[in-house]
Each structure stands twice: as structure tokens, then as C-alpha cells.
Design a protein around this motif. Structure first.
Motif, PDB file in Angstrom:
ATOM      1  N   ASP A 136       0.832  -1.216   0.000  1.00  0.00           N
ATOM      2  CA  ASP A 136       0.000   0.000   0.000  1.00  0.00           C
ATOM      3  C   ASP A 136       0.864   1.262   0.000  1.00  0.00           C
ATOM      4  O   ASP A 136       0.567   2.235  -0.706  1.00  0.00           O
ATOM      5  N   ILE A 137       1.931   1.232   0.796  1.00  0.00           N
ATOM      6  CA  ILE A 137       2.837   2.387   0.833  1.00  0.00           C
ATOM      7  C   ILE A 137       3.501   2.572  -0.521  1.00  0.00           C
ATOM      8  O   ILE A 137       3.611   3.694  -1.037  1.00  0.00           O
ATOM      9  N   LEU A 138       3.929   1.469  -1.114  1.00  0.00           N
ATOM     10  CA  LEU A 138       4.568   1.536  -2.428  1.00  0.00           C
ATOM     11  C   LEU A 138       3.619   2.113  -3.468  1.00  0.00           C
ATOM     12  O   LEU A 138       4.032   2.892  -4.338  1.00  0.00           O
ATOM     13  N   ALA A 139       2.354   1.738  -3.380  1.00  0.00           N
ATOM     14  CA  ALA A 139       1.370   2.220  -4.349  1.00  0.00           C
ATOM     15  C   ALA A 139       1.055   3.698  -4.175  1.00  0.00           C
ATOM     16  O   ALA A 139       0.811   4.418  -5.157  1.00  0.00           O
ATOM     17  N   SER A 140       1.067   4.181  -2.944  1.00  0.00           N
ATOM     18  CA  SER A 140       0.571   5.531  -2.668  1.00  0.00           C
ATOM     19  C   SER A 140       1.643   6.615  -2.698  1.00  0.00           C
ATOM     20  O   SER A 140       1.324   7.791  -2.859  1.00  0.00           O
ATOM     21  N   LYS A 141       2.912   6.223  -2.551  1.00  0.00           N
ATOM     22  CA  LYS A 141       3.971   7.226  -2.478  1.00  0.00           C
ATOM     23  C   LYS A 141       5.044   6.973  -3.533  1.00  0.00           C
ATOM     24  O   LYS A 141       5.502   5.843  -3.690  1.00  0.00           O
ATOM     25  N   PRO A 142       5.474   8.013  -4.235  1.00  0.00           N
ATOM     26  CA  PRO A 142       6.570   7.845  -5.204  1.00  0.00           C
ATOM     27  C   PRO A 142       7.843   7.385  -4.489  1.00  0.00           C
ATOM     28  O   PRO A 142       8.091   7.752  -3.336  1.00  0.00           O
ATOM     29  N   VAL A 143       8.618   6.589  -5.174  1.00  0.00           N
ATOM     30  CA  VAL A 143       9.891   6.134  -4.615  1.00  0.00           C
ATOM     31  C   VAL A 143      10.923   7.241  -4.786  1.00  0.00           C
ATOM     32  O   VAL A 143      11.025   7.860  -5.848  1.00  0.00           O
ATOM     33  N   GLU A 144      11.686   7.506  -3.729  1.00  0.00           N
ATOM     34  CA  GLU A 144      12.732   8.515  -3.804  1.00  0.00           C
ATOM     35  C   GLU A 144      13.834   8.058  -4.755  1.00  0.00           C
ATOM     36  O   GLU A 144      14.189   6.878  -4.789  1.00  0.00           O
ATOM     37  N   GLU A 145      14.387   8.992  -5.518  1.00  0.00           N
ATOM     38  CA  GLU A 145      15.437   8.646  -6.480  1.00  0.00           C
ATOM     39  C   GLU A 145      16.648   7.996  -5.806  1.00  0.00           C
ATOM     40  O   GLU A 145      17.289   7.113  -6.378  1.00  0.00           O
ATOM     41  N   GLU A 146      16.946   8.403  -4.582  1.00  0.00           N
ATOM     42  CA  GLU A 146      18.083   7.820  -3.872  1.00  0.00           C
ATOM     43  C   GLU A 146      17.880   6.321  -3.651  1.00  0.00           C
ATOM     44  O   GLU A 146      18.812   5.522  -3.792  1.00  0.00           O
ATOM     45  N   GLU A 147      16.645   5.926  -3.308  1.00  0.00           N
ATOM     46  CA  GLU A 147      16.341   4.514  -3.105  1.00  0.00           C
ATOM     47  C   GLU A 147      16.403   3.756  -4.426  1.00  0.00           C
ATOM     48  O   GLU A 147      16.868   2.612  -4.482  1.00  0.00           O
ATOM     49  N   VAL A 148      15.932   4.398  -5.485  1.00  0.00           N
ATOM     50  CA  VAL A 148      15.998   3.775  -6.814  1.00  0.00           C
ATOM     51  C   VAL A 148      17.441   3.527  -7.210  1.00  0.00           C
ATOM     52  O   VAL A 148      17.810   2.438  -7.665  1.00  0.00           O
ATOM     53  N   LYS A 198       1.897  -0.759 -10.861  1.00  0.00           N
ATOM     54  CA  LYS A 198       0.504  -1.147 -11.093  1.00  0.00           C
ATOM     55  C   LYS A 198       0.351  -2.666 -11.197  1.00  0.00           C
ATOM     56  O   LYS A 198      -0.732  -3.195 -10.957  1.00  0.00           O
ATOM     57  N   LEU A 199       1.430  -3.354 -11.567  1.00  0.00           N
ATOM     58  CA  LEU A 199       1.367  -4.806 -11.727  1.00  0.00           C
ATOM     59  C   LEU A 199       1.416  -5.548 -10.405  1.00  0.00           C
ATOM     60  O   LEU A 199       0.952  -6.683 -10.305  1.00  0.00           O
ATOM     61  N   ILE A 200       2.014  -4.935  -9.373  1.00  0.00           N
ATOM     62  CA  ILE A 200       2.265  -5.701  -8.151  1.00  0.00           C
ATOM     63  C   ILE A 200       1.631  -5.129  -6.882  1.00  0.00           C
ATOM     64  O   ILE A 200       1.670  -5.792  -5.844  1.00  0.00           O
ATOM     65  N   CYS A 201       1.053  -3.943  -6.933  1.00  0.00           N
ATOM     66  CA  CYS A 201       0.590  -3.302  -5.700  1.00  0.00           C
ATOM     67  C   CYS A 201      -0.861  -3.610  -5.333  1.00  0.00           C
ATOM     68  O   CYS A 201      -1.294  -3.306  -4.216  1.00  0.00           O
ATOM     69  N   ASP A 202      -1.624  -4.173  -6.238  1.00  0.00           N
ATOM     70  CA  ASP A 202      -3.029  -4.483  -5.963  1.00  0.00           C
ATOM     71  C   ASP A 202      -3.121  -5.875  -5.338  1.00  0.00           C
ATOM     72  O   ASP A 202      -3.049  -6.883  -6.030  1.00  0.00           O
ATOM     73  N   PHE A 203      -3.298  -5.928  -4.029  1.00  0.00           N
ATOM     74  CA  PHE A 203      -3.280  -7.213  -3.332  1.00  0.00           C
ATOM     75  C   PHE A 203      -4.438  -8.112  -3.735  1.00  0.00           C
ATOM     76  O   PHE A 203      -4.356  -9.340  -3.610  1.00  0.00           O
ATOM     77  N   SER A 204      -5.522  -7.538  -4.231  1.00  0.00           N
ATOM     78  CA  SER A 204      -6.672  -8.352  -4.620  1.00  0.00           C
ATOM     79  C   SER A 204      -6.351  -9.251  -5.809  1.00  0.00           C
ATOM     80  O   SER A 204      -7.089 -10.197  -6.099  1.00  0.00           O
ATOM     81  N   ARG A 205      -5.229  -8.991  -6.493  1.00  0.00           N
ATOM     82  CA  ARG A 205      -4.831  -9.810  -7.643  1.00  0.00           C
ATOM     83  C   ARG A 205      -3.875 -10.929  -7.254  1.00  0.00           C
ATOM     84  O   ARG A 205      -3.472 -11.723  -8.095  1.00  0.00           O
ATOM     85  N   TYR A 206      -3.516 -11.009  -5.997  1.00  0.00           N
ATOM     86  CA  TYR A 206      -2.525 -11.991  -5.555  1.00  0.00           C
ATOM     87  C   TYR A 206      -3.136 -13.361  -5.287  1.00  0.00           C
ATOM     88  O   TYR A 206      -4.206 -13.470  -4.675  1.00  0.00           O
ATOM     89  N   SER A 207      -2.427 -14.399  -5.732  1.00  0.00           N
ATOM     90  CA  SER A 207      -2.695 -15.752  -5.261  1.00  0.00           C
ATOM     91  C   SER A 207      -1.786 -15.993  -4.059  1.00  0.00           C
ATOM     92  O   SER A 207      -0.694 -15.408  -3.955  1.00  0.00           O
ATOM     93  N   VAL A 208      -2.239 -16.863  -3.157  1.00  0.00           N
ATOM     94  CA  VAL A 208      -1.487 -17.123  -1.922  1.00  0.00           C
ATOM     95  C   VAL A 208      -1.389 -18.621  -1.703  1.00  0.00           C
ATOM     96  O   VAL A 208      -2.358 -19.362  -1.888  1.00  0.00           O
ATOM     97  N   SER A 209      -0.207 -19.058  -1.304  1.00  0.00           N
ATOM     98  CA  SER A 209       0.021 -20.453  -0.954  1.00  0.00           C
ATOM     99  C   SER A 209       0.741 -20.498   0.381  1.00  0.00           C
ATOM    100  O   SER A 209       1.724 -19.776   0.583  1.00  0.00           O
ATOM    101  N   VAL A 210       0.243 -21.343   1.295  1.00  0.00           N
ATOM    102  CA  VAL A 210       0.836 -21.448   2.623  1.00  0.00           C
ATOM    103  C   VAL A 210       1.086 -22.911   2.955  1.00  0.00           C
ATOM    104  O   VAL A 210       0.185 -23.746   2.834  1.00  0.00           O
TER     105      VAL A 210
END
Length: 416
Positions: free
Chosen positions: A320-332, A390-402
């Protein structure tokens, strides 16, 4: 420098000279794997790989191993979803003796019934070994879910039942159909003479067929699935995944960088949150996987059985944080430098270069040189990450295996 060539026998060559080393790695790549199999014969590509080491018209299994050991070489093979690779690494002076063994295996393997019966037992133990690794179980279930009803969802190793259906005649026909010259790439990396190597391979593989069957393309986007496997273990192994990008997608550099900053190192967001701040996991990471026509993004965490819900909530928090906030260039830039370093380290290995060149040339009919790869990473910016987010931040699209020591309820990890 990487060069490619198609020999008169139809086999393609990809060669990378490394004059500063004293070794050479030779790999024979065959475009056959789990995606090419009938369900009733699941695991046949992997079974063939094993049987290639069990004797030819010219060598016993012991002689195959001994001839490579005698020249100080190291030989192995692996089977994947889309390809099988047989390879040997040796000092440069002995490349011909090493290549002779590989070629003999390709052209003259016997697939003797008694050897097949023994090797079924060996693969049966390999299946048990995988079943005893809960992390592998969770990963395999996730990939099966992400590519449901597609060839990429097929199991590489198969099942005990499918292996028992594979007779000598079934295997011989599979090899005759798929081990053909236009399905093959020979990848060579190290210190060698390209002309001499090409002259050698020019006269090989002539006993094999020329063309093979067309491969079904993998396309689709199945609905998210949830799988829970109970084992007698002390920890829960969680794999969460969604569809990613394919091998040739130009966004693959951005996707790799995004995965790196999210869960690829000790400074990554998942590591710092799930392990360092919350103390929920010893191991937590993200990774990407790419095939010719598809790909995936995966997050893994190993946690206490009573901490599954908390761990998944922490992972969702980071998405959620990744989706809502731009990544700082330093981290990139930090993640980019980590990816470039990883690539540079791999470039120091003849085997690694043989593998990446062979795979790309076999599946994509092209190779990526060092300048192109480094430029691809250098071009990744905070802005270019927005699209792959956009490809990875929507958790509703995730499959889960435990895979867990307790029964884990779907509602505790999946968004309803």
C-alpha cells in the motif's frame, strides 16, 4: 563479445569469448520442458534429463562420469518449464573431450528399461525431498495457481503416477520428436577458438531430426487462488504472487529494480518492516520470474504458525505504501547499483554466462550484451517504476500459498 551463428546442420551457436580465463563452459540447450508435456506423462522432460546420464551406445553411465572426471571437468543438467540444459565445464585444452561426452548423450542414449526402472525410484526420492521442503511446496503451489490451465502451470518433476506411465517407447518417441536440431542451441563461454568450436559441432547432431512440433503459447490471467498445505513443521511458509512481465518485456529492468528495493536485500522495505521492526520472520524476500510469454512476481516469508496474519498484513502494508507514495530517487539508485553489481558478479563466471546466453538465444532468438543490460538498469527512474507498480501493488490480484504446521484459514490472509 557475444557472437551467434547457425551451423549447416541447423543447430544454432551462441559464443562468448573470455580470453582472461582458463576454462570453458559448454551447454547444449533443448527447447523442451514441462510446457511441452501431456498431463498423463508429466515429468517426462525431467525423466529424459536423468536418463541421458545412464548410458549410450558408446559409454556406460560410469564411463560418462569417468570421462568427464578424467579431464577435471564438472558436468550436470537441469530441466525447467521451457528448456532443458546439459552442460560441462572444463579447462580450455579439454573442450573437445568434454563436448564428445555431451554429443554422445544427445545422439546415442539408450534409455534401457532396467535403468529407467531404477531411475524412477531416484526421481521418487527427489519428489519426496521436494515434499519435505515446505518452502518449495508453497512456491510450487503458487506457480501452479498463477498459471492455472496454461502449460506453464505444469509440474517439472511430475508425479509418481505419471512417471510410472512413461515406458521406454514413450520416452524414445518423446526424444525423437523434441530433441531435434532446430530445437537446439549450443552455448559456449570462456577461453576458446570460435572457429574451431564451430567446426567441431558442424558435424554433430546429424542423427537427430531436423524440426519439431510447434509450441503452444502461454496466455491467460486466472483468478486469484488460495492454497493451504498442512505439514508437521514448526513454521508457516507463505508465498504470495501475481503475474509479472515476460523475458523480452522492456519493463523487466524496472520490475527487477522494484523487486530489489521491496525485498531484495537487508535494506529492503520488506526486510526492514517484517524482520527488523516487527520481528516476524527470519527470511522474507521478493523475487521475479520470467518466461518467454509470461512472468510472475513473488513475495516469500517464513514465520511462526501464529503469525501468518500479522506477516501478511505487514506485507500488504508495504504494498500500500509503495502504491501511494513515489519512490525517492536515492532509493531507486541504490537498488539499481545492487542489480548492476549482481549482474557484474555473474559475468565473472563462464557457467553463468553460458546459461544466460543459451536461455535467451533459445527462447528469444537474441542475446543481451553487457552494455545493453547496464543501460537498461541505468535508465530506471522513479518515474519508470510507476508503471510496473501497477502490476504488483493491488493485493486483490494476488494468489497465496501457505505450507504450515497448522490449518491456515483463507480469510486470515486473502482480501475478500
Amino acid at each position: 563479445m557475444i557472437t551467434t551463428r547457425t551451423l549447416s546442420n541447423g543447430v544454432r551457436m551462441v559464443m562468448e569469448e573470455m580470453p582472461a580465463v582458463h576454462s570453458v563452459a559448454i551447454g547444449i540447450w533443448v527447447k523442451t520442458g514441462a510446457v511441452d508435456e501431456e498431463k498423463k506423462y508429466a515429468g517426462i522432460s525431467h525423466f529424459v534429463e536423468h536418463m541421458m546420464f545412464k548410458g549410450t551406445e558408446n559409454r556406460t553411465a560410469r564411463q560418462i562420469a569417468g570421462d568427464v572426471d578424467r579431464i577435471g571437468g564438472a558436468m550436470n543438467a537441469f530441466t525447467g518449464k521451457e528448456a532443458t540444459c546439459y552442460y560441462v565445464k572444463t579447462v580450455s585444452d579439454h573442450y573437445r573431450e568434454a563436448a564428445d561426452v555431451l554429443v554422445d548423450m544427445m545422439e546415442h542414449s539408450l534409455f534401457a528399461k532396467e535403468e529407467m526402472d531404477r531411475e524412477r525410484k531416484v526421481i521418487g526420492e527427489e519428489i519426496k525431498m521436494g515434499e519435505d521442503s515446505p518452502e518449495d511446496v508453497a512456491h510450487d503451489k503458487l506457480i501452479e495457481a498463477l498459471f492455472r490451465r496454461e502449460p506453464l502451470g505444469n509440474s517439472v518433476i511430475g508425479t509418481r503416477t505419471s512417471l510410472n506411465r512413461i515406458t521406454h517407447n514413450v520416452m524414445a518417441e518423446y526424444v525423437r520428436t523434441h530433441y531435434v536440431r532446430d530445437n537446439m542451441v549450443i552455448s559456449v563461454a570462456g577461453n576458446f577458438d570460435p572457429e574451431e568450436v564451430c567446426d567441431y559441432f558442424q558435424g554433430t547432431m546429424l542423427s537427430l531430426g531436423k524440426t519439431g512440433p510447434a509450441r503452444e503459447r502461454s496466455v491467460g490471467s486466472p483468478a486469484p487462488e488460495y492454497h493451504s498445505v498442512k505439514r508437521d513443521i514448526k513454521q508457516s511458509h507463505i508465498c504470495l504472487g501475481t503475474r509479472g512481465v515476460n523475458l523480452a518485456d522492456p519493463r523487466s529492468y524496472a520490475m527487477s529494480v522494484l523487486s530489489q528495493l521491496l525485498g531484495g536485500s537487508m535494506s529492503s522495505r520488506l526486510f526492514q518492516n517484517i524482520r527488523e521492526r516487527k520481528g516476524l520472520a527470519y527470511s522474507v524476500y521478493s523475487t521475479t520470474g520470467s518466461f518467454r510469454d509470461a512472468g510472475y512476481f513473488e513475495i516469500y516469508a517464513g514465520v511462526a504458525n501464529d503469525q501468518v496474519k500479522a506477516a501478511v498484513e505487514g506485507i500488504r502494508e508495504e504494498l500500500d505504501i509503495l502504491a501511494s507514495k513515489p519512490v525517492e530517487e536515492e532509493e531507486v539508485r541504490s537498488a539499481v547499483e545492487q542489480m548492476k553489481s549482481s549482474y557484474a558478479f555473474s559475468q565473472e563466471s563462464t557457467s553463468a554466462r553460458m546459461i544466460v546466453n543459451g536461455k535467451n538465444y533459445l527462447l528469444l532468438d537474441r542475446v543481451f550484451n553487457e552494455e545493453e543490460v547496464l543501460e537498461g538498469y541505468n535508465n530506471v527512474t522513479a518515474a519508470s517504476l510507476e508503471e510496473v507498480k501497477k502490476l504488483i501493488c493491488d493485493f486483490s490480484r494476488y494468489s497465496v500459498s501457505v505450507a504450515s504446521g497448522v490449518k491456515v484459514n483463507r480469510k486470515s490472509v486473502m482480501e475478500e
